[in-house]
Enzyme design. Structure first.
Site, PDB file in Angstrom:
ATOM      1  N   ARG A 148     -11.600   6.319   0.680  1.00 56.45           N
ATOM      2  CA  ARG A 148     -12.801   5.507   0.454  1.00 56.45           C
ATOM      3  C   ARG A 148     -13.549   5.334   1.769  1.00 56.45           C
ATOM      4  O   ARG A 148     -12.984   4.846   2.759  1.00 56.45           O
ATOM      5  CB  ARG A 148     -12.438   4.148  -0.142  1.00 56.45           C
ATOM      6  N   ASP A 175      -9.055  -9.409   0.917  1.00 55.97           N
ATOM      7  CA  ASP A 175      -9.739  -8.381   1.707  1.00 55.97           C
ATOM      8  C   ASP A 175     -11.221  -8.730   1.788  1.00 55.97           C
ATOM      9  O   ASP A 175     -11.615  -9.837   1.395  1.00 55.97           O
ATOM     10  CB  ASP A 175      -9.454  -6.978   1.165  1.00 55.97           C
TER      11      ASP A 175
HETATM   12  C1  LIG Z   1     -10.924  -5.589  -3.508  1.00 56.73           C
HETATM   13  C2  LIG Z   1     -10.342  -4.308  -3.079  1.00 56.73           C
HETATM   14  O1  LIG Z   1     -11.023  -3.528  -2.476  1.00 56.73           O
HETATM   15  S1  LIG Z   1      -8.727  -3.950  -3.410  1.00 56.73           S
HETATM   16  C3  LIG Z   1      -8.358  -2.564  -2.393  1.00 56.73           C
HETATM   17  C4  LIG Z   1      -8.320  -2.878  -0.968  1.00 56.73           C
HETATM   18  N1  LIG Z   1      -7.206  -3.739  -0.622  1.00 56.73           N
HETATM   19  C5  LIG Z   1      -6.002  -3.190  -0.331  1.00 56.73           C
HETATM   20  O2  LIG Z   1      -5.889  -1.993  -0.341  1.00 56.73           O
HETATM   21  C6  LIG Z   1      -4.843  -4.107   0.012  1.00 56.73           C
HETATM   22  C7  LIG Z   1      -3.598  -3.308   0.222  1.00 56.73           C
HETATM   23  N2  LIG Z   1      -2.430  -4.148   0.428  1.00 56.73           N
HETATM   24  C8  LIG Z   1      -2.075  -4.572   1.642  1.00 56.73           C
HETATM   25  O3  LIG Z   1      -2.746  -4.316   2.617  1.00 56.73           O
HETATM   26  C9  LIG Z   1      -0.804  -5.367   1.761  1.00 56.73           C
HETATM   27  O4  LIG Z   1       0.023  -5.154   0.647  1.00 56.73           O
HETATM   28  C10 LIG Z   1      -1.026  -6.875   1.874  1.00 56.73           C
HETATM   29  C11 LIG Z   1      -1.843  -7.152   3.113  1.00 56.73           C
HETATM   30  C12 LIG Z   1      -1.759  -7.408   0.667  1.00 56.73           C
HETATM   31  C13 LIG Z   1       0.337  -7.566   1.963  1.00 56.73           C
HETATM   32  O5  LIG Z   1       0.953  -7.099   3.129  1.00 56.73           O
HETATM   33  P1  LIG Z   1       2.382  -7.599   3.603  1.00 56.73           P
HETATM   34  O6  LIG Z   1       2.586  -9.003   3.242  1.00 56.73           O
HETATM   35  O7  LIG Z   1       2.514  -7.205   5.025  1.00 56.73           O
HETATM   36  O8  LIG Z   1       3.364  -6.732   2.749  1.00 56.73           O
HETATM   37  P2  LIG Z   1       4.937  -6.740   2.850  1.00 56.73           P
HETATM   38  O9  LIG Z   1       5.419  -7.414   4.081  1.00 56.73           O
HETATM   39  O10 LIG Z   1       5.474  -7.236   1.562  1.00 56.73           O
HETATM   40  O11 LIG Z   1       5.209  -5.184   2.960  1.00 56.73           O
HETATM   41  C14 LIG Z   1       6.474  -4.615   2.698  1.00 56.73           C
HETATM   42  C15 LIG Z   1       6.408  -3.147   2.963  1.00 56.73           C
HETATM   43  O12 LIG Z   1       5.444  -2.551   2.082  1.00 56.73           O
HETATM   44  C16 LIG Z   1       4.474  -1.867   2.827  1.00 56.73           C
HETATM   45  N3  LIG Z   1       3.179  -2.049   2.155  1.00 56.73           N
HETATM   46  C17 LIG Z   1       2.619  -3.197   1.684  1.00 56.73           C
HETATM   47  N4  LIG Z   1       1.450  -2.931   1.097  1.00 56.73           N
HETATM   48  C18 LIG Z   1       1.275  -1.593   1.186  1.00 56.73           C
HETATM   49  C19 LIG Z   1       0.245  -0.732   0.754  1.00 56.73           C
HETATM   50  N5  LIG Z   1      -0.824  -1.194   0.096  1.00 56.73           N
HETATM   51  N6  LIG Z   1       0.361   0.573   1.034  1.00 56.73           N
HETATM   52  C20 LIG Z   1       1.441   1.048   1.685  1.00 56.73           C
HETATM   53  N7  LIG Z   1       2.459   0.272   2.117  1.00 56.73           N
HETATM   54  C21 LIG Z   1       2.357  -1.032   1.867  1.00 56.73           C
HETATM   55  C22 LIG Z   1       4.462  -2.507   4.189  1.00 56.73           C
HETATM   56  O13 LIG Z   1       3.933  -1.615   5.132  1.00 56.73           O
HETATM   57  C23 LIG Z   1       5.934  -2.808   4.381  1.00 56.73           C
HETATM   58  O14 LIG Z   1       6.580  -1.612   4.757  1.00 56.73           O
HETATM   59  P3  LIG Z   1       7.978  -1.600   5.571  1.00 56.73           P
HETATM   60  O15 LIG Z   1       8.961  -2.359   4.735  1.00 56.73           O
HETATM   61  O16 LIG Z   1       8.306  -0.153   5.679  1.00 56.73           O
HETATM   62  O17 LIG Z   1       7.714  -2.236   6.877  1.00 56.73           O
HETATM   63  O1  LIG Z   2     -13.114  -2.565  -4.211  1.00 58.41           O
HETATM   64  C1  LIG Z   2     -12.673  -3.238  -5.088  1.00 58.41           C
HETATM   65  C2  LIG Z   2     -13.129  -4.548  -5.408  1.00 58.41           C
HETATM   66  O2  LIG Z   2     -12.554  -5.176  -6.309  1.00 58.41           O
HETATM   67  O3  LIG Z   2     -14.073  -4.987  -4.727  1.00 58.41           O
HETATM   68 MG   LIG Z   3     -14.854  -3.570  -3.286  1.00 56.05          MG
END
Ligand SMILES: CC(=O)SCCNC(=O)CCNC(=O)[C@H](O)C(C)(C)COP(=O)(O)OP(=O)(O)OC[C@H]1O[C@@H](n2cnc3c(N)ncnc32)[C@H](O)[C@@H]1OP(=O)(O)O
Ligand SMILES: O=CC(=O)O
Ligand SMILES: [Mg+2]
EC number: 2.3.3.9
Length: 536
Positions: free
Chosen positions: A169, A449
């Site tokens: 993205r 986010d």
């Molecule tokens: C509105 C929108 O646009 S939605 C789309 C955009 N938003 C996103 O993509 C959010 C993605 N998610 C994240 O960034 C994270 O999951 C968060 C910030 C929400 C939570 O993060 P944390 O609390 O640090 O997660 P947590 O500590 O439970 O992570 C555990 C493990 O999973 C991994 N992990 C967590 N989320 C993700 C993910 N989305 N992708 C890959 N790995 C992940 C961590 O890196 C960690 O790895 P490790 O055990 O090897 O060190």
């Molecule tokens: O990018 C996703 C959203 O919900 O905003």
């Molecule tokens: Mg969005």
């Protein structure tokens, strides 16, 4: 402010961001030449499109009502389809999303999800190092050489044999990349992200049997889809890659785009793979674009649900539109994430995610998003239960009838003091994290986010100004009440994280920005615009 090195390259390009070995690897003279040609050909058009957004807002402010476009009726009523969708995008039942962080890319690709959306947008704070390192990480991921060692515990990471299909993205059209100046002006962030990923990886992806796949965020109209289609045609011609190799999934996450879904797919029909319901930005856009309408005011963020009639109207229209055009309709992101050390709360979070995914698959979505690897199996189970084939594009949903009034139906509910407090506190915590270079964070066990933070700050802006901006106990939401609540929430934050962390963790800058965004008369189009001005 970090000291920036300045490096003059050919074609009147100034790289004003810090140069490191990784920057050199990505900003090769050939890649810069490609970026130059994208900027030269398309930046003027981008600016015109941004002006059109302002003009549309002006018309809405003057009372114009949103409706399906008369001039594109023939497209909505016409019989056409998007180009056949590649085999590795046929089954997208669970897509994980996340920032372009090296470890997270590996974890996401290994998560068992069918696809991974690597995000330069809502989940990423656009610091120069995040943008450049993200490109290096993706380049290594495409070549399957990506590895990582966690400095704190020495844990090592590399790719499994089977990995998710990669989609990228780009940043939205409104954002600049201030570290790369072309003929003295900043390059568009979206063109920078697209251009570098495409330039470095298109041929490698094709050789590996996949292709450059993109997500396009925050489009407001079919003219913006036309813009991207032309960017794709131009880029493919430059690299001598067949038309239609690039495939894009467009986020329908603005209220204006909801009225132009057919037209957006039509403009991109050679390159479209589907549409995705970006629910969080959609709610933000609803507030933002309709902010001057006296009958539009939303309740607490926590009360605006996917089951609210206006959200149902939009998601069902998206499914119907996509399936009519043989494109896929992707669902969105539930905010819940796993809660460690609290099994009961964790179970409740998982139950909510499962319920959300059940609604989506029952309605006809072909896939959905999860925010965390721990949620892949939950979403997969719901889709596996109800979706027999790789997708459900055969379900044409001809029963769905969505009028303009349905899309514009204002959700009901209450505004509470807790809701006001939550918006202030979460908004500041998120902005502080973003200013520290982290664009996705867990706050109160929910994913936050850029899109969710936009809802928080735009609600407070609106509640203060709207005649119906009252708490459920009848108190008016005045500037004084905002100050009182805001100061109390900042004191609580300081007490919980400590004075030092508050001072040095960018909370001061974040709270100043939140107050400015809330009190300034002119509604700021995106918080990331002034935010970027102070992002180092
Ligand atoms: C509105 C929108 O646009 S939605 C789309 C955009 N938003 C996103 O993509 C959010 C993605 N998610 C994240 O960034 C994270 O999951 C968060 C910030 C929400 C939570 O993060 P944390 O609390 O640090 O997660 P947590 O500590 O439970 O992570 C555990 C493990 O999973 C991994 N992990 C967590 N989320 C993700 C993910 N989305 N992708 C890959 N790995 C992940 C961590 O890196 C960690 O790895 P490790 O055990 O090897 O060190
Ligand atoms: O990018 C996703 C959203 O919900 O905003
Ligand atoms: Mg969005």
């Amino acid at each position: 402010m970090v000291e920036l090195a300045s490096k003059k390259v050919r074609f009147n390009i100034d790289v004003v961001g810090e140069m490191t070995a990784w920057t050199e690897e990505i900003l090769t003279p050939e890649a810069l030449e490609f970026l130059y040609s994208l900027h030269d050909t398309f930046n003027g058009r981008r600016k015109e499109l941004l002006d059109k957004r302002k003009q549309r807002q002006q018309l809405l402010n003057e009372g114009q009502k949103l409706d399906y476009l008369e001039e594109t009726k023939h497209i909505r009523e016409g019989d056409w389809s998007v180009a056949p969708i590649p085999h590795d995008l046929q089954d997208r039942r669970v897509e994980i999303t996340g920032p372009v962080d090296r470890k997270m890319i590996i974890n996401a690709l290994n998560s068992g999800a069918k696809a991974f959306m690597a995000d330069f947008e809502d989940a990423t704070s656009p610091t120069w190092s995040n943008m450049i390192n993200g490109q290096v990480n993706l380049k290594d991921a495409v070549r399957r050489t990506i590895e990582f060692e966690q400095p704190s515990n020495g844990k090592t990471y590399s790719l499994n044999d089977e990995t998710a299909v990669l989609l990228v993205r780009t940043r939205g059209l409104h954002l600049d990349e201030k570290h790369l100046l072309i003929d003295g002006e900043p390059m568009a962030g979206g063109l920078f992200d697209f251009g570098l990923y495409f330039f470095h990886n298109a041929n490698e992806l094709i050789a590996k049997g996949t292709a450059p796949y993109f997500y396009l965020p925050k489009l407001e109209s079919h003219l913006e889809a036309r813009f991207w289609n032309e960017v794709f045609l131009f880029a493919q011609e430059r690299l001598e890659i067949p038309v239609g190799t690039i495939r894009a999934t467009v986020l329908i996450e603005t209220i204006t785009a909801a009225f132009e879904m057919d037209e957006i797919l039509y403009e991109l029909r050679d390159h479209a793979a589907g549409l995705n319901c970006g629910r969080w930005d959609y709610i933000f856009s609803f507030i933002k674009r309709l902010r001057n309408e006296l009958d539009v005011i939303l309740p607490d963020r926590g009360q605006v649900m996917m089951t609210s009639p206006f959200m149902r109207a939009y998601t069902q229209l998206c499914i119907q539109t996509c399936h009519k055009r043989n494109a896929f309709a992707l669902g969105g992101m539930a905010a819940q994430i796993p809660i460690r050390n609290n099994p009961e709360a964790n179970e409740e979070a998982f139950r909510k995610v499962a319920e959300d995914k059940r609604w989506e698959v029952t309605d006809g979505h072909d896939g959905t998003w999860v925010a965390h690897p721990g949620l892949v199996a939950i979403a997969m189970k719901e889709f596996d239960k109800q979706m027999e084939g790789p997708n459900q594009v055969h379900r044409k949903r001809e029963d769905v009838k969505v009028t303009a009034a349905d899309l514009l139906e204002v959700p009901t509910g209450t505004i509470t003091e807790d809701g006001l407090r939550m918006n202030c506190s979460v908004g500041v915590q998120y902005i502080a994290s973003w200013l520290n270079g982290n664009g996705a964070v867990p706050i109160n066990h929910l994913m936050e986010d850029a899109a969710t933070a936009e809802i928080s700050r735009s609600q407070v802006w609106q509640w203060i100004r709207h005649p119906e901006g009252k708490l459920e106990d009848g108190r008016e939401i005045t500037v004084d009440l905002f100050h009182e609540v805001f100061e109390e929430e900042m004191s609580k934050l300081k007490a919980s994280i400590g004075e030092k962390e508050f001072r040095f963790g960018k909370y001061k800058e974040a709270s100043e920005l939140f107050v400015k965004l809330t009190l300034q008369e002119e509604f700021e189009e995106f918080l990331t615009l002034p935010g970027y001005g102070i992002l180092h």
